[in-house]
Design a protein around this motif. Sequence first.
Motif, PDB file in Angstrom:
ATOM      1  N   VAL A 215      -5.566  66.325 -12.130  1.00 13.92           N
ATOM      2  CA  VAL A 215      -4.696  67.485 -12.352  1.00 13.92           C
ATOM      3  C   VAL A 215      -4.106  67.395 -13.759  1.00 13.92           C
ATOM      4  O   VAL A 215      -3.563  66.352 -14.137  1.00 13.92           O
ATOM      5  N   PRO A 216      -4.203  68.448 -14.575  1.00 18.21           N
ATOM      6  CA  PRO A 216      -3.633  68.405 -15.929  1.00 18.21           C
ATOM      7  C   PRO A 216      -2.136  68.096 -15.883  1.00 18.21           C
ATOM      8  O   PRO A 216      -1.426  68.608 -14.993  1.00 18.21           O
ATOM      9  N   PRO A 217      -1.632  67.280 -16.812  1.00 19.97           N
ATOM     10  CA  PRO A 217      -0.198  66.948 -16.779  1.00 19.97           C
ATOM     11  C   PRO A 217       0.694  68.171 -16.933  1.00 19.97           C
ATOM     12  O   PRO A 217       1.809  68.203 -16.423  1.00 19.97           O
TER      13      PRO A 217
ATOM     14  N   PHE B 117       3.912  69.310 -14.662  1.00 14.42           N
ATOM     15  CA  PHE B 117       5.207  69.717 -15.215  1.00 14.42           C
ATOM     16  C   PHE B 117       5.608  71.096 -14.692  1.00 14.42           C
ATOM     17  O   PHE B 117       6.779  71.338 -14.391  1.00 14.42           O
ATOM     18  N   GLY B 118       4.636  72.023 -14.617  1.00 12.17           N
ATOM     19  CA  GLY B 118       4.942  73.367 -14.138  1.00 12.17           C
ATOM     20  C   GLY B 118       5.487  73.360 -12.716  1.00 12.17           C
ATOM     21  O   GLY B 118       6.448  74.085 -12.391  1.00 12.17           O
TER      22      GLY B 118
ATOM     23  N   MET C 299       4.795  62.501 -17.133  1.00 12.71           N
ATOM     24  CA  MET C 299       5.261  61.546 -18.132  1.00 12.71           C
ATOM     25  C   MET C 299       4.221  60.474 -18.419  1.00 12.71           C
ATOM     26  O   MET C 299       4.124  59.973 -19.556  1.00 12.71           O
ATOM     27  N   ALA C 300       3.461  60.098 -17.409  1.00 15.02           N
ATOM     28  CA  ALA C 300       2.461  59.041 -17.587  1.00 15.02           C
ATOM     29  C   ALA C 300       1.352  59.462 -18.538  1.00 15.02           C
ATOM     30  O   ALA C 300       0.663  58.603 -19.101  1.00 15.02           O
TER      31      ALA C 300
ATOM     32  N   ALA D 125       7.759  63.202 -26.758  1.00 13.43           N
ATOM     33  CA  ALA D 125       8.215  64.363 -27.516  1.00 13.43           C
ATOM     34  C   ALA D 125       7.629  65.656 -26.949  1.00 13.43           C
ATOM     35  O   ALA D 125       8.304  66.684 -26.896  1.00 13.43           O
ATOM     36  N   SER D 126       6.373  65.618 -26.524  1.00  7.51           N
ATOM     37  CA  SER D 126       5.757  66.803 -25.937  1.00  7.51           C
ATOM     38  C   SER D 126       6.431  67.160 -24.614  1.00  7.51           C
ATOM     39  O   SER D 126       6.713  68.327 -24.340  1.00  7.51           O
TER      40      SER D 126
END
Length: 293
Positions: A15-17, A21-22, A236-237, A242-243
């Motif tokens: 799954v894309p990080p 986050f979303g 986070m992993a 910063a992103s």
Amino acid sequence: MQAATGTASRLAQSVPPQLWFGISAVFHYLGPAFAVLLFPSIGVLGVAWLRIATAAAAFAPFTRPWRTFAVADIETRLLLVAFGACLALMNCSFYLALERLPMSLVAAIEFVGTIALALAGLRTGRNLLALVMAVVGTFCLLDPQWASDPAGLFWALLNGVLFVGYVVLGHRLAHRGAGGGIAGLGAAMAIALLFVLPFGLREATTALTSPILLGAAIGVGICSSVIPYICDQMAMARLPRASFALMLALLPLSATLIGIIVLRQFPDMRDVLGIALVVSGVALHRPPPDPPG
């Protein structure tokens, strides 16, 4: 058991990080929005106590926090204690701010504290422009009329400071081996419960005698502290700090939309402009390339 764990780990990595986050951004305020509705019945600190207790109980069976803490080295133990204390104080100050201020304002102040983290990771003019847009948009959401509530602003500012600690400490935890990741999160949540135990237990007993209130409070805990914190660790992993910090600019958007749907807190045109700038800034940002290897 190990095969199932490996399958779950591979699925999580697929799954894309940004998607993790979303999901976190939605539940980060969905749970608190429902928590606000419980404040009159249970009390602010009572709801905060039940939120942390629910999360600690949900994590305990599969993370074994006592074992995680026992086998961790000294540095990891200190990190877990610091992260647990941060979670406890952050959740309490967050709810005390929500009692007095609109959710979109609390979310905007929450993001202001992460600006320094985003600045630390700037590498290009494009990312600087993205940060400027996000910051300007955030300040558009800061309505001066709420400056008349100093107590609410104090709790919101304290929550913002602690949220920076959550990002920094959570990012360190996500990149540790033994005692890190989801296992570390479970241990930190158990420690958070110990910190908050003396403060909200008396108010929380109201819910313990009402199945409806208790069920609602448990739902708030799952939505507020289990789903988003797990998703944050997954993101986070794999995202530079910063992103991740800049993507937190989406939180005022999430808070505003959920405030409209659940709490009927409708934005004005200035709020809409602020949201548009924040979303555009995050869309413009490009994270630095992953380090080789």
